[in-house]
Write a protein that holds these residues in place. Sequence first.
Motif, mmCIF file in Angstrom:
data_model
loop_
_atom_site.group_PDB
_atom_site.id
_atom_site.type_symbol
_atom_site.label_atom_id
_atom_site.label_comp_id
_atom_site.label_asym_id
_atom_site.label_seq_id
_atom_site.Cartn_x
_atom_site.Cartn_y
_atom_site.Cartn_z
ATOM 1 N N SER A 1 0.825 -1.216 0.000
ATOM 2 C CA SER A 1 0.000 0.000 0.000
ATOM 3 C C SER A 1 0.854 1.259 0.000
ATOM 4 N N GLU A 2 2.177 1.090 0.108
ATOM 5 C CA GLU A 2 3.033 2.269 0.169
ATOM 6 C C GLU A 2 3.964 2.404 -1.031
ATOM 7 N N GLY A 3 3.914 1.400 -1.905
ATOM 8 C CA GLY A 3 4.758 1.460 -3.106
ATOM 9 C C GLY A 3 6.230 1.316 -2.814
ATOM 10 N N THR A 4 6.576 0.502 -1.812
ATOM 11 C CA THR A 4 7.988 0.400 -1.432
ATOM 12 C C THR A 4 8.602 -0.969 -1.735
ATOM 13 N N PHE A 5 7.887 -1.805 -2.483
ATOM 14 C CA PHE A 5 8.480 -3.089 -2.894
ATOM 15 C C PHE A 5 9.555 -2.829 -3.951
ATOM 16 N N ARG A 6 10.718 -3.448 -3.775
ATOM 17 C CA ARG A 6 11.820 -3.247 -4.716
ATOM 18 C C ARG A 6 12.407 -4.589 -5.151
ATOM 19 N N PRO A 7 12.113 -5.008 -6.395
ATOM 20 C CA PRO A 7 12.628 -6.294 -6.877
ATOM 21 C C PRO A 7 14.153 -6.387 -6.812
ATOM 22 N N GLU A 8 14.831 -5.244 -6.997
ATOM 23 C CA GLU A 8 16.297 -5.309 -6.983
ATOM 24 C C GLU A 8 16.833 -5.694 -5.601
ATOM 25 N N ARG A 9 16.076 -5.373 -4.554
ATOM 26 C CA ARG A 9 16.472 -5.811 -3.211
ATOM 27 C C ARG A 9 16.328 -7.334 -3.112
ATOM 28 N N ILE A 10 15.249 -7.845 -3.702
ATOM 29 C CA ILE A 10 14.999 -9.284 -3.696
ATOM 30 C C ILE A 10 16.153 -10.023 -4.370
ATOM 31 N N THR A 11 16.595 -9.488 -5.507
ATOM 32 C CA THR A 11 17.682 -10.121 -6.257
ATOM 33 C C THR A 11 18.926 -10.282 -5.384
ATOM 34 N N LYS A 12 19.287 -9.195 -4.698
ATOM 35 C CA LYS A 12 20.480 -9.213 -3.824
ATOM 36 C C LYS A 12 20.337 -10.264 -2.719
ATOM 37 N N ILE A 13 19.160 -10.283 -2.107
ATOM 38 C CA ILE A 13 18.954 -11.192 -0.971
ATOM 39 C C ILE A 13 18.945 -12.643 -1.463
ATOM 40 N N ALA A 14 18.352 -12.858 -2.625
ATOM 41 C CA ALA A 14 18.316 -14.219 -3.187
ATOM 42 C C ALA A 14 19.734 -14.729 -3.418
ATOM 43 N N GLU A 15 20.601 -13.852 -3.930
ATOM 44 C CA GLU A 15 21.995 -14.247 -4.177
ATOM 45 C C GLU A 15 22.676 -14.650 -2.873
ATOM 46 N N ARG A 16 22.422 -13.877 -1.829
ATOM 47 C CA ARG A 16 23.021 -14.197 -0.525
ATOM 48 C C ARG A 16 22.636 -15.606 -0.063
ATOM 49 N N PHE A 17 21.391 -15.986 -0.306
ATOM 50 C CA PHE A 17 20.926 -17.299 0.168
ATOM 51 C C PHE A 17 21.142 -18.411 -0.864
ATOM 52 N N GLY A 18 21.856 -18.066 -1.933
ATOM 53 C CA GLY A 18 22.201 -19.085 -2.922
ATOM 54 C C GLY A 18 21.002 -19.557 -3.742
ATOM 55 N N LEU A 19 20.010 -18.703 -3.897
ATOM 56 C CA LEU A 19 18.847 -19.072 -4.712
ATOM 57 C C LEU A 19 18.946 -18.408 -6.083
ATOM 58 N N ASP A 20 18.287 -18.987 -7.052
ATOM 59 C CA ASP A 20 18.229 -18.430 -8.388
ATOM 60 C C ASP A 20 17.322 -17.195 -8.363
ATOM 61 N N ALA A 21 17.917 -16.007 -8.519
ATOM 62 C CA ALA A 21 17.180 -14.757 -8.342
ATOM 63 C C ALA A 21 15.968 -14.655 -9.266
ATOM 64 N N GLU A 22 16.130 -15.106 -10.499
ATOM 65 C CA GLU A 22 15.014 -15.023 -11.443
ATOM 66 C C GLU A 22 13.822 -15.844 -10.968
ATOM 67 N N GLN A 23 14.125 -17.035 -10.484
ATOM 68 C CA GLN A 23 13.077 -17.916 -9.976
ATOM 69 C C GLN A 23 12.409 -17.310 -8.743
ATOM 70 N N VAL A 24 13.228 -16.737 -7.872
ATOM 71 C CA VAL A 24 12.697 -16.125 -6.647
ATOM 72 C C VAL A 24 11.735 -14.985 -6.994
ATOM 73 N N LEU A 25 12.109 -14.161 -7.972
ATOM 74 C CA LEU A 25 11.231 -13.054 -8.386
ATOM 75 C C LEU A 25 9.929 -13.583 -8.988
ATOM 76 N N GLU A 26 10.084 -14.631 -9.784
ATOM 77 C CA GLU A 26 8.926 -15.248 -10.432
ATOM 78 C C GLU A 26 7.920 -15.761 -9.397
ATOM 79 N N ASN A 27 8.426 -16.167 -8.247
ATOM 80 C CA ASN A 27 7.570 -16.742 -7.199
ATOM 81 C C ASN A 27 6.911 -15.702 -6.302
ATOM 82 N N ILE A 28 7.190 -14.429 -6.557
ATOM 83 C CA ILE A 28 6.560 -13.389 -5.738
ATOM 84 C C ILE A 28 5.482 -12.694 -6.568
ATOM 85 N N ALA A 29 4.242 -12.764 -6.081
ATOM 86 C CA ALA A 29 3.137 -12.070 -6.750
ATOM 87 C C ALA A 29 2.905 -10.764 -6.002
ATOM 88 N N HIS A 30 3.072 -9.659 -6.692
ATOM 89 C CA HIS A 30 2.995 -8.346 -6.051
ATOM 90 C C HIS A 30 1.802 -7.551 -6.579
#
Length: 316
Positions: free
Chosen positions: A140-169
């Motif tokens: 409701s505040e417009g503060t979701f940032r996919p680029e933050r998700i990408t960074k965090i996914a890399e840290r946890f050793g996940l495929d960033a593209e797949q992680v983004l695909e799995n988030i419905a915003h």
Amino acid sequence: TPLEHLHAHGFTDRDLKCLKEAGYTTVEAVAYASSRLLQQVKGISEQKVAKLKEAVKGLVHMGFSSATEINLMRQQIVKLTTGCAGFDAILGGGIETGMLTEVFGEFRSGKTQVCHTLAVTSQLPVEQGGAEGRVAWIDSEGTFRPERITKIAERFGLDAEQVLENIAHARAYNVEHQTELLVQAASMMVEARFALLIVDSVTALYRSEYQGRGQLADRQGHLCQFLRKLQRMADEFGIAVVYTNQVVATVDPMAVFRGGEDKKPIGGHIMAHASQTRLYLKKGKGQNRVAKIYDSPSMPDNIDAKFAITENGVSD
Ligand code: ADP
Ligand code: MG
């Protein structure tokens, strides 16, 4: 349990369609709703409601269980890691699935960053602190940032593209819309395995749409309905529900008994009762933050943990 199980009890495709359109997408949703609510569904008569209630009784367990059984079930609750060991520890392992967790704090205290981190960790395998599920994000505040998700996914050793695909915003534009998005989220959750629903923030639109003392009762009434819908989804789909909330300054003289807190979350008793766990985030120097348990059924109040907000999300 899919609604299609009701076919065996004499319900037609048309009946199921009416239920689905009203947001009752599973047998559990029907079982957990009161008859009064079900009678409001277009196309479902009073008699049919009685028949429905009878049918779901055999399909969903709704009676007493022994504490031993409850204990076993509690051990199976999956907990999502926050990305910080100390933070997880004060939560008794992490954010619980099937429960409502409120994260409140001042502007920039890290609420949205916690949400970003959980949106990634919830996709990890269970052994690594996740629940291997998708994420729905109501913003409701417009503060979701996919680029933050990408960074965090890399840290946890996940495929960033797949992680983004799995988030419905979805952006929520008003209270009514925010509520409609829950119905859409529920229908996605029937189709695929979800682990987490985020509402960031749950109260912002309420604050802007309902202003002044005169509207307080209406606001609280609607908020209560919204939170009940969230609880229903947590029960029905076994997802963790995490929502953020703002704080206001308090002039309450009793504040000294709450550890001298001069801020309190908004939403009053409605919010206090709906959330199973309430977390208070506070700013420290630079990246440092403190998370404090405000209200929990199983953890002592006022224990806190230090964490940091980094480029790779929440960490020690
Ligand atoms: P809020 O509680 O208002 O939702 P946020 O979760 O948005 O607060 O947290 C904002 C803080 O997160 C900022 O003050 C900043 O310090 C930190 N932050 C945001 N992005 C990054 C990043 N890429 N690297 C490090 N810190 C960040
Ligand atoms: Mg925020």
